[in-house]
Design an enzyme around this catalytic site. Structure first.
Site, mmCIF file in Angstrom:
data_model
loop_
_atom_site.group_PDB
_atom_site.id
_atom_site.type_symbol
_atom_site.label_atom_id
_atom_site.label_comp_id
_atom_site.label_asym_id
_atom_site.label_seq_id
_atom_site.Cartn_x
_atom_site.Cartn_y
_atom_site.Cartn_z
ATOM 1 N N CYS A 124 -1.642 -4.664 10.039
ATOM 2 C CA CYS A 124 -2.239 -6.131 9.831
ATOM 3 C C CYS A 124 -1.912 -7.130 10.187
ATOM 4 C CB CYS A 124 -3.008 -5.317 9.100
ATOM 5 S SG CYS A 124 -3.763 -3.789 9.121
ATOM 6 N N HIS B 34 -8.563 -10.099 7.082
ATOM 7 C CA HIS B 34 -8.828 -8.434 8.309
ATOM 8 C C HIS B 34 -9.396 -7.390 7.493
ATOM 9 C CE1 HIS B 34 -6.680 -5.411 9.457
ATOM 10 N NE2 HIS B 34 -6.235 -4.624 8.327
ATOM 11 N N ASN C 118 -11.291 -0.791 11.157
ATOM 12 C CA ASN C 118 -9.775 -1.631 10.875
ATOM 13 C C ASN C 118 -8.611 -1.367 12.319
ATOM 14 O OD1 ASN C 118 -7.395 -1.748 10.678
ATOM 15 N ND2 ASN C 118 -6.927 -1.223 8.285
HETATM 16 N N1 ACO Z 1 -14.884 11.628 3.579
HETATM 17 C C1 ACO Z 1 -14.649 11.517 2.327
HETATM 18 N N2 ACO Z 1 -14.179 11.762 1.201
HETATM 19 C C2 ACO Z 1 -13.096 11.362 1.716
HETATM 20 C C3 ACO Z 1 -12.435 10.378 2.634
HETATM 21 C C4 ACO Z 1 -13.565 10.804 3.904
HETATM 22 N N3 ACO Z 1 -13.118 10.340 4.628
HETATM 23 N N4 ACO Z 1 -11.473 10.024 2.521
HETATM 24 C C5 ACO Z 1 -10.954 10.332 0.971
HETATM 25 N N5 ACO Z 1 -11.712 10.756 0.752
HETATM 26 C C6 ACO Z 1 -11.935 11.601 -0.982
HETATM 27 C C7 ACO Z 1 -10.106 12.070 -1.119
HETATM 28 O O1 ACO Z 1 -9.986 12.737 -1.191
HETATM 29 C C8 ACO Z 1 -10.427 11.779 -2.687
HETATM 30 O O2 ACO Z 1 -11.585 13.201 -2.973
HETATM 31 P P1 ACO Z 1 -10.963 13.321 -4.771
HETATM 32 O O3 ACO Z 1 -11.227 12.143 -6.161
HETATM 33 O O4 ACO Z 1 -11.417 14.563 -4.464
HETATM 34 O O5 ACO Z 1 -9.116 13.524 -4.816
HETATM 35 C C9 ACO Z 1 -12.463 10.360 -3.134
HETATM 36 O O6 ACO Z 1 -12.708 10.741 -1.792
HETATM 37 C C10 ACO Z 1 -10.756 9.563 -3.387
HETATM 38 O O7 ACO Z 1 -10.286 9.048 -2.519
HETATM 39 P P2 ACO Z 1 -9.810 7.348 -2.324
HETATM 40 O O8 ACO Z 1 -8.296 7.651 -1.562
HETATM 41 O O9 ACO Z 1 -9.764 7.090 -4.012
HETATM 42 O O10 ACO Z 1 -10.391 6.741 -2.304
HETATM 43 P P3 ACO Z 1 -10.858 5.097 -1.903
HETATM 44 O O11 ACO Z 1 -12.203 4.715 -2.613
HETATM 45 O O12 ACO Z 1 -9.822 4.476 -2.302
HETATM 46 O O13 ACO Z 1 -11.431 4.935 -0.527
HETATM 47 C C11 ACO Z 1 -9.376 3.984 1.522
HETATM 48 C C12 ACO Z 1 -9.673 5.066 0.307
HETATM 49 C C13 ACO Z 1 -11.006 3.542 1.905
HETATM 50 C C14 ACO Z 1 -8.738 4.274 2.675
HETATM 51 C C15 ACO Z 1 -9.770 2.542 0.608
HETATM 52 O O14 ACO Z 1 -8.494 2.751 -0.517
HETATM 53 C C16 ACO Z 1 -8.596 1.129 1.063
HETATM 54 O O15 ACO Z 1 -9.600 1.161 2.083
HETATM 55 N N6 ACO Z 1 -8.197 1.267 0.834
HETATM 56 C C17 ACO Z 1 -7.123 -0.128 1.554
HETATM 57 C C18 ACO Z 1 -6.610 0.411 2.957
HETATM 58 C C19 ACO Z 1 -5.824 -0.647 3.459
HETATM 59 O O16 ACO Z 1 -5.442 -1.934 3.171
HETATM 60 N N7 ACO Z 1 -4.362 -0.577 4.204
HETATM 61 C C20 ACO Z 1 -3.929 -1.758 4.937
HETATM 62 C C21 ACO Z 1 -4.131 -2.473 6.256
HETATM 63 S S1 ACO Z 1 -3.933 -1.494 7.803
HETATM 64 C C22 ACO Z 1 -2.268 -1.337 8.195
HETATM 65 O O17 ACO Z 1 -1.420 -1.925 7.827
HETATM 66 C C23 ACO Z 1 -2.113 -0.756 9.439
#
Ligand code: ACO
Length: 326
Positions: A113, A253, A283
């Site tokens: 990214c 980003h 994203n």
């Molecule tokens: N729908 C429903 N539930 C979901 C989904 C979904 N699509 N995805 C995950 N969950 C669930 C998980 O299984 C978890 O359930 P559990 O508590 O029963 O285990 C719960 O939701 C919480 O999961 P988290 O991973 O803690 O969710 P979070 O609030 O952190 O959101 C997300 C996840 C959106 C991915 C977030 O962590 C994020 O945006 N992270 C940063 C991503 C990023 O910056 N990436 C780098 C750039 S990309 C690149 O370089 C290509």
């Protein structure tokens, strides 16, 4: 040394829209979860006959047209992608061939990214030192080809898209004022594709395991993302002797609306100065910042003389920032 500036921008997005309702049919998720946890409502998906390079060629032609240049005027093409057409040769070579930019050099850059901002920084060095006059930087991804549509933690987040910028010697007062690039390999396993490379070549087993798909530790990345985006933004501002209240536009980003909101609050930038299109495109990794920039330029949101701060964070992990005057 002559500063560089962006003379033209262009973008290309696939027509097919995948909504959160479509996602609900694929995995155990909901529009409510995706919207509140990420801010994403829909993303684009490339058609079977499209590839990373074909979208890039489209975006690049538009950027060249805005810059008032022909492909043959280019000295260098830098393609930032983590979803190349093929492992070999570079996607940049296909873009060069497609554009008919015969007399230049081209290469790929893999910084996820942060890649478009890394590309701008590299292009700026080439132009400043006189090694190149006109440089095309493309940020481009077909992440849908690397996603596991059974993995709800990744497939709802990412989308396809491509955008480009053409740089040349600065047309005053425009120009890149400060730039920063960083990598911390200690977090390399937070976002990765485990198989299909030299360490773990493709085999029936790796395909069966889904080793060729993107894996992400979203929660860990979230914290690093907020911290590094804030830090790198402060560093480029400090380098250029600019304060946050002088910025006209902040383009972070588009990883997650909650990350954008957290960084905006920490930097104390008013909401109306922060650009966001994550609801419409998700994203798109390398393509995220240049798509935003092109939307702002073409809609008139950016005006001549505006100060634009751009900051990105991605796999590697990498992070970077660029401050420029339009
Ligand atoms: N729908 C429903 N539930 C979901 C989904 C979904 N699509 N995805 C995950 N969950 C669930 C998980 O299984 C978890 O359930 P559990 O508590 O029963 O285990 C719960 O939701 C919480 O999961 P988290 O991973 O803690 O969710 P979070 O609030 O952190 O959101 C997300 C996840 C959106 C991915 C977030 O962590 C994020 O945006 N992270 C940063 C991503 C990023 O910056 N990436 C780098 C750039 S990309 C690149 O370089 C290509």
């Amino acid at each position: 040394m002559t500063r560089s500036s962006i003379w033209g921008t262009g973008r290309s997005l696939p027509e097919r829209v995948i909504t959160n309702a479509d996602m609900e049919k694929l995995v155990d998720t909901s529009d409510e979860w995706i919207t509140t946890r990420t801010g994403i409502k829909e993303r684009r998906q490339a058609a079977p006959n499209q590839s990373t390079s074909t979208l890039s060629i489209d975006a690049s032609r538009r950027a060249l047209e805005m810059a008032g240049l022909h492909a043959k005027d280019l000295d260098l093409i830098i393609c930032s992608t983590i979803s190349p057409d093929q492992p070999l040769p570079s996607t940049a070579a296909f873009i060069q061939r497609g554009l008919g930019a015969s007399a230049c050099c081209s290469f790929d850059l893999a910084a996820a990214c942060s890649g478009f901002l890394f590309g701008l920084t590299v292009a700026d060095q080439f132009i400043k030192t006189g090694q190149a006059r006109h440089v095309l930087v493309v940020g481009t991804e077909l992440l849908s080809r690397y996603l596991d549509y059974n993995d709800r933690a990744t497939c709802v987040i990412f989308g396809d898209g491509s955008a480009a910028g053409v740089l040349g010697p600065a047309r005053e007062p425009a120009g890149i004022l400060a730039a920063e690039m960083h990598t911390e390999g200690a977090f390399a396993d937070h976002l990765f594709i485990p198989a299909g490379g030299a360490a773990r070549p493709a085999s029936c087993e790796t395909v069966r395991e889904g080793g060729h798909y993107i894996k992400m530790r979203g929660n860990e990345l979230f914290k690093v993302a907020v911290r590094s985006l804030e830090e790198v933004s402060r560093r480029v501002l400090e380098k250029a002797g600019v304060t946050t209240d002088q910025i006209d536009l902040f383009i972070p980003h588009q990883a997650n609306q909650r990350i954008t909101d957290a960084v905006r609050e920490r930097l104390d930038v008013p909401e109306e100065k922060v650009y966001s299109n994550i609801a419409r495109v998700g994203n798109t990794s390398s393509a995220s910042i240049p798509i935003c920039l092109d939307e702002c330029v073409r809609s008139g949101r950016v005006k001549k003389g505006d100060l634009i701060l751009m900051a990105a964070f991605g796999a590697g992990v990498t992070w970077g920032g660029v401050l420029m005057r339009w």
